[in-house]
Motif scaffolding. Structure first.
Motif, PDB file in Angstrom:
ATOM      1  N   THR B 110       0.861  -1.181   0.000  1.00  0.00           N
ATOM      2  CA  THR B 110       0.000   0.000   0.000  1.00  0.00           C
ATOM      3  C   THR B 110       0.898   1.233   0.000  1.00  0.00           C
ATOM      4  O   THR B 110       2.102   1.137   0.287  1.00  0.00           O
ATOM      5  N   GLU B 112       1.230   3.563   2.113  1.00  0.00           N
ATOM      6  CA  GLU B 112       1.909   3.732   3.395  1.00  0.00           C
ATOM      7  C   GLU B 112       3.174   2.882   3.476  1.00  0.00           C
ATOM      8  O   GLU B 112       4.218   3.324   3.965  1.00  0.00           O
ATOM      9  N   TYR B 158      -7.088   0.244  -6.379  1.00  0.00           N
ATOM     10  CA  TYR B 158      -7.473   1.021  -5.209  1.00  0.00           C
ATOM     11  C   TYR B 158      -8.758   0.415  -4.671  1.00  0.00           C
ATOM     12  O   TYR B 158      -9.444  -0.334  -5.364  1.00  0.00           O
ATOM     13  N   THR B 160     -11.915   0.165  -1.184  1.00  0.00           N
ATOM     14  CA  THR B 160     -12.555   0.608   0.055  1.00  0.00           C
ATOM     15  C   THR B 160     -12.597  -0.592   0.999  1.00  0.00           C
ATOM     16  O   THR B 160     -12.529  -1.731   0.556  1.00  0.00           O
ATOM     17  N   GLY B 283      -7.678   3.104   0.075  1.00  0.00           N
ATOM     18  CA  GLY B 283      -6.242   2.976  -0.093  1.00  0.00           C
ATOM     19  C   GLY B 283      -5.880   2.527  -1.491  1.00  0.00           C
ATOM     20  O   GLY B 283      -6.748   2.165  -2.285  1.00  0.00           O
ATOM     21  N   SER B 284      -4.583   2.581  -1.773  1.00  0.00           N
ATOM     22  CA  SER B 284      -4.077   2.121  -3.063  1.00  0.00           C
ATOM     23  C   SER B 284      -3.044   1.043  -2.834  1.00  0.00           C
ATOM     24  O   SER B 284      -2.200   1.167  -1.942  1.00  0.00           O
ATOM     25  N   LEU B 349      -9.981   9.050  -2.852  1.00  0.00           N
ATOM     26  CA  LEU B 349      -8.658   8.790  -2.293  1.00  0.00           C
ATOM     27  C   LEU B 349      -7.910  10.064  -1.935  1.00  0.00           C
ATOM     28  O   LEU B 349      -6.845  10.014  -1.335  1.00  0.00           O
ATOM     29  N   GLN B 352      -6.929  12.184   2.749  1.00  0.00           N
ATOM     30  CA  GLN B 352      -5.869  11.477   3.479  1.00  0.00           C
ATOM     31  C   GLN B 352      -6.366  10.933   4.813  1.00  0.00           C
ATOM     32  O   GLN B 352      -5.838   9.956   5.326  1.00  0.00           O
ATOM     33  N   GLU B 355      -7.214   7.305   4.833  1.00  0.00           N
ATOM     34  CA  GLU B 355      -6.185   6.338   4.456  1.00  0.00           C
ATOM     35  C   GLU B 355      -5.334   6.060   5.696  1.00  0.00           C
ATOM     36  O   GLU B 355      -4.998   6.989   6.441  1.00  0.00           O
ATOM     37  N   TYR B 356      -4.986   4.791   5.918  1.00  0.00           N
ATOM     38  CA  TYR B 356      -4.239   4.448   7.123  1.00  0.00           C
ATOM     39  C   TYR B 356      -2.845   5.036   7.093  1.00  0.00           C
ATOM     40  O   TYR B 356      -2.208   5.110   6.042  1.00  0.00           O
TER      41      TYR B 356
END
Lengths: 286, 377
Positions: B110, B112, B158, B160, B283-284, B349, B352, B355-356
């Motif tokens: 991901t 992150e 990407y 959900t 996320g991606s 997306l 932010q 997103e984790y």
């Protein structure tokens, strides 16, 4: 001269033990006093560091007690079941196997050539809600919705029994093989019933086999994580899972190392107890 | 007496010289081990990869996340073997890469985790311009925050996070994270075995920020998770497998999983997906090449193969996740027509907050410890 020559070969097992046993144990010890840096990478430490013992303090947090109790309970249950299943099998083969004896033992060992993980996956397929066993139960009309087997403590213990049964059968079989069959006849000649002969002759003679088998089953079972992670549910988390998660999910190697050290110390107590009993009996036998 | 001699040989103590020999051997072995350890943490030179076949491919990915036909056609086209190994969560992937595991040629982190891998110098770099299909990638993924110069990654999908359920077994779903504890699913509910997804949904349910690092809030979310655990059948990221095998009635899941599940069962209509009103984590997932890859060139060729419009379209209809490339977009819109709940737009997306990610290493440790405590309880 000759003695010196042969002694050199001790270097090889010495190396083996040092490289693959002593050194890893020291690495784990060093890690257990360490911590995790700002990138999440584990750093080695020593017990004299100001925070050197923090991981050990954390390990005795009461939140981890249930996993420990659960592991020991599962391991004891597994050992008892392995004995209950393994002893009759070993007994039957040793006493009545005849010329098929070693073929039968080989047949028992055969499945253990397949990786434990793979065999446990097979149980997942068998025990699943839509698995073979449940389909058979529904088809036979035993239960209309099948029985929830997977993700229960029973499945975990079942997986452990299946995984470690052979470690009970082999030592018991060896003990039965070593036993002189004429002592059983002697027992019968002295008007002992079959049960009495078994209880007073066979069982004491194979005590060491039972103990060795129990230790061989108990020790790896306490630390097992495969069975609980594949066949278990949310309430079957064992110490092995806790340790494995520290290394491969929570990314806290030092804490995982501290748990490992505590676990090794705990198992060592059992191991020493076993060795002392065996040594005492050996002295008594002389 | 020969027998006695032999006994003597083995009982004789080692003299000093022999002990030294053994010690030297041990030191050598130790050196060898530490050398192995050293080579794995590859904070060395960053490898620059060119798209050219340089060996067989070893992919490291989530299970059931790529149409096997894509791998097969690539293998046939270029005459290489394509093998795949699976991980269960991002943290495990990260740890294996850090150890130099595999060595794997292609990974799917991901955003992150791209940032974390990049910070540790674990990713090889490449020039997107050298790929035939990279210009088809949506501009949203030009210089993303996790890869500012677009030189380590190309986007894969990407997604959900929401809830997948069976409407033949569960009634009264409300579009809330509370649905995880819908009484119809008791004992047949799974929470994702991912510390971020598990704690994240509890945070949302309690009305906290998705990524809160406030210890009191995390403590409260821990209680929520413990209550949910009473209801659960397990923690697992193998959502498709659990749904297909019939062990799950309710499963915290990612949007594509419902499509993938439907593709594998006789009763596809009963499987449903919803996102939750308290918040929808997004996320991606990207494609990246570890610095120690054995066949980095083949990996880059394979990335190009995945982005090729026909392949991307086929992959989307297989795994149910949108891919931000030409060809795949239309296919995903077709899927959305039959199942609107799986829709996710690139604009979503941009937020932010959904997103984790962590502000601090302490926050990450707090979340990790909390999840460990929930599982151990």
């Amino acid at each position: 001269m000759q003695a010196g020559f042969w002694n050199r070969f001790l270097v090889i097992p010495g190396l083996w033990l040092l490289a693959l046993f002593a050194l890893p144990v020291f690495l784990v010890l060093g890690l257990s006093f360490g911590n995790v840096d700002e990138f999440g990478v584990a750093v080695y430490g020593s017990p004299f560091d100001p925070a050197g013992l923090d991981n050990y303090k954390d390990a005795f947090d009461p939140v981890y007690v249930p996993s420990l109790i659960r592991s020991v309970t599962y391991a004891l249950a597994t050992t008892a079941i392995c004995l209950a299943i393994g002893y009759p099998i070993a007994y039957y083969i040793a006493r009545f196997g005849g010329r098929w004896k070693y073929v039968l033992i080989a047949a028992l060992v055969m499945p253990f050539f397949v990786n434990y993980l793979v065999r446990t996956y097979a149980w997942v397929a068998l025990l699943a809600d839509d698995g073979l066993v449940n389909n058979a139960i529904v088809d036979l009309g035993l239960a209309s919705d099948g029985i929830k087997m997977i993700n229960t403590p029973f499945a975990v213990i079942g997986g452990l029994v299946y995984g470690y049964l052979i470690f009970m059968i082999l030592p018991v079989f060896a003990a039965l093989e070593r036993m002189d069959p004429s002592v059983i006849e002697a027992g019968k000649d002295l008007y002992g019933s079959k049960l009495q002969t078994f209880l007073h002759v066979t069982l004491p003679q194979t005590k060491h086999g039972i103990m060795a088998g129990s230790v061989l089953v108990f020790l790896p079972t306490v630390g097992d994580f495969v069975s609980a992670s594949l066949l278990g549910g949310p309430d079957t988390y064992m110490v092995g899972n806790l340790i494995q998660d520290q290394f491969f999910a929570a990314n806290n190697w030092p804490f995982g190392a501290a748990l490992t050290v505590i676990m090794m110390a705990f198992l060592l107590v059992w191991m020493i107890g076993y060795l002392r009993t065996v040594a005492r009996d050996a002295r008594a036998a002389v | 007496m020969k027998g006695e001699d032999q006994v003597d040989v083995f009982e004789q103590r080692l003299n000093r010289r022999q002990a030294l020999q053994a010690g030297a051997g041990a030191a050598l072995a130790a050196y060898g081990l530490s050398a192995c350890g050293g080579s794995s943490s590859s904070s060395g030179e960053e490898v620059f990869v060119k798209p050219e076949i340089d060996g067989d491919l070893l992919i490291f990915n989530w299970a059931q996340y790529m149409d096997p036909a894509i791998k097969k056609s690539f293998a046939e086209e270029y005459g290489v073997e394509v093998n795949e190994v699976n991980f269960d969560n991002m943290e495990a992937m990260m740890i294996k890469i850090r150890q130099g595991g595999g060595p794997y040629d292609l990974i799917f982190p991901t955003g992150e985790y791209v940032e974390r891998l990049r910070n540790e110098g674990l990713l090889a770099s490449f020039d997107r311009e050298q790929l035939k299909n990279a210009q088809e990638v949506d501009a949203f993924y030009d210089n993303p925050s996790y890869d500012p110069e677009s030189k380590h990654t190309l986007p894969y999908t990407y997604y959900t996070t929401g809830i997948c359920w069976r409407d033949d077994q569960v009634q009264g779903m409300t579009g809330s994270w509370n649905d995880l504890t819908n009484p119809d699913g008791e004992g047949r509910m799974f929470i994702l075995d991912d510390f971020q997804e598990a704690i994240g949904q509890a945070n949302l349910l309690n009305g906290f920020e998705l990524n809160t690092e406030d210890p009191e809030e995390i403590e409260q979310s821990k209680e929520t998770l413990l209550e949910q655990k009473e209801f659960a059948r397990g923690f697992s990221t193998n959502s498709v497998q659990n749904l297909v095998a019939g062990s799950a009635s309710i499963h915290q899941a990612w949007n594509g999983d419902v499509v993938n599940t439907r593709n594998q069962v006789d009763n596809p209509d009963v499987f449903r997906y919803e996102t939750c009103k308290e918040g929808v984590p997004v996320g991606s997932d990207t494609m990246a090449i570890p610095n120690n890859a054995r066949s980095p060139g083949t990996a880059l060729m394979f990335i190009d193969w995945v982005l090729q419009p026909d392949n991307a379209a086929r992959n989307v209809s297989w795994n149910g996740y949108p891919q931000p490339v030409a060809g795949a977009k239309e296919t995903f819109q077709e899927l959305v027509k039959t199942e609107p709940s799986i829709d996710v737009k690139l604009d979503d997306l941009d937020d932010q907050a959904m997103e984790y990610g962590f502000e601090s290493q302490e926050g990450r440790e707090l979340w990790n410890e909390t999840f460990t405590e929930v599982k151990a309880a």
